[in-house]
Design a protein around this motif. Structure first.
Motif: not given
Length: 323
Positions: A289-312
């Motif tokens: 779900p795009p909103e779930a991806l956006a939420q996690l990306a925002a949480h991670a960015a707040h901590e200075g982290r970047t998540l892999p784009a591919e879920v796997a």
């Protein structure tokens, strides 16, 4: 400070980007570390069998912790979990086997934060997580209007490429073409995965598919009407006699870090390797779900982290062989 109070503070400090009005954003650990997937036979075998399993897991779990700390820092948030196959556990009672499981793990130096029932991957109260995953599955590349292969929603099969043709050559002679893995490096490793089967009692989900649901639950990407699917219930100190009376997800330790995490790592016997290979294929075909991806990306960015784009790519494993 209680675990719930700490989680509330963390959530309030996170940005609202990617959230809808009324949406409950789950807090995230840096790593969800799975310490085992246990079948009824494991639970019935007694403390010696469990101790052997946890003794094999302990050094690899510690290595996973150190790897996470090396990437994130000494304050890395790591939660642990185990998955119990309760589908065929009628001859065991949670009140009898779960205290032993937790005690043996503690003796091996492993603290279990969360305990989950595998059946919850199919149904958790009024929510059916497996159906939520099914609804966002993309077909195999070989499936389509010009292909004889139906979409996974039709026949319950998914592959990581194109299988050998089944039709014969013109004139009745044999026709064979090797299967081809999509995105192969040099040579193909082709797999065809059964996601479910239809039986008189209804749909039976495969272990591979439920394991994929389990990973998505831990990653916090599976949502029902924009809300997290599983809510951990605090352990009361006693377990019921029936698996049906056991909550889908139990928080064993009050001070545990959040169940959902940016990444997962599962420490499993090598016999699980084929199932987890299938999990990776399912995740590659799942549209988050795009909103779930956006939420996690925002949480991670707040901590200075970047998540892999591919879920796997957010899912790691350690497989260990027999003793």
């Amino acid at each position: 400070m209680t675990a719930r109070a700490r989680e509330g503070t963390a959530e309030q400090a996170l940005p609202e980007q990617g959230r809808r009005p009324g949406e409950a954003a789950p807090p995230f650990a840096h790593l969800s570390l799975e310490l085992g997937h246990f079948y009824p036979s494991d639970l019935r075998a007694g403390p010696a069998r469990l101790r052997e399993r946890f003794d094999r897991v302990a050094p690899w779990a510690e290595a996973a912790r150190r790897a996470c700390a090396a990437q994130v820092g000494p304050a890395a948030r790591i939660s642990t979990c185990v998955l119990i196959d309760d589908h065929a556990a009628r001859r065991t009672a949670p009140s009898e086997v779960l205290p032993k499981l937790l005690a043996v793990a503690a003796d091996a130096g492993l603290d279990i934060d969360y305990l989950a029932r595998e059946s919850a991957c199919a149904r958790a109260g009024a929510v059916r997580p497996a159906r939520l995953v099914e609804a966002r599955l993309a077909p195999s590349l070989a499936a389509g209007p010009d292909s004889s292969r139906p979409a996974p929603s039709v026949n319950g099969w998914l592959s990581n490429g194109e299988r050998s043709p089944s039709a014969g050559a013109p004139g009745g002679g044999p026709l064979w073409r090797p299967p081809r893995e999509s995105g192969r490096h040099r040579h193909s490793v082709f797999v065809d995965i059964e996601l479910w089967s239809e039986r008189s009692g209804g749909r039976a989900w495969s272990c591979s598919f439920l394991a994929a649901v389990w990973q998505l639950l831990r990653l916090g990407l599976l949502r029902d009407r924009s809300r997290a699917v599983l809510e951990a219930v605090a352990a009361t100190g006693e377990f019921p006699d029936s698996w049906r009376d056991l909550p889908p997800l139990i928080r064993i330790r009050p001070e545990a870090e959040p169940f959902t995490a940016y990444r997962t790592c599962s420490v499993l016997p090598s016999g699980f390797l084929p199932v987890e290979h299938a999990v990776k294929v399912v995740l590659d075909h799942w549209a988050p779900p795009p909103e779930a991806l956006a939420q996690l990306a925002a949480h991670a960015a707040h901590e200075g982290r970047t998540l892999p784009a591919e879920v796997a790519h957010r899912v790691d494993y350690v497989f260990y062989g027999p003793s």
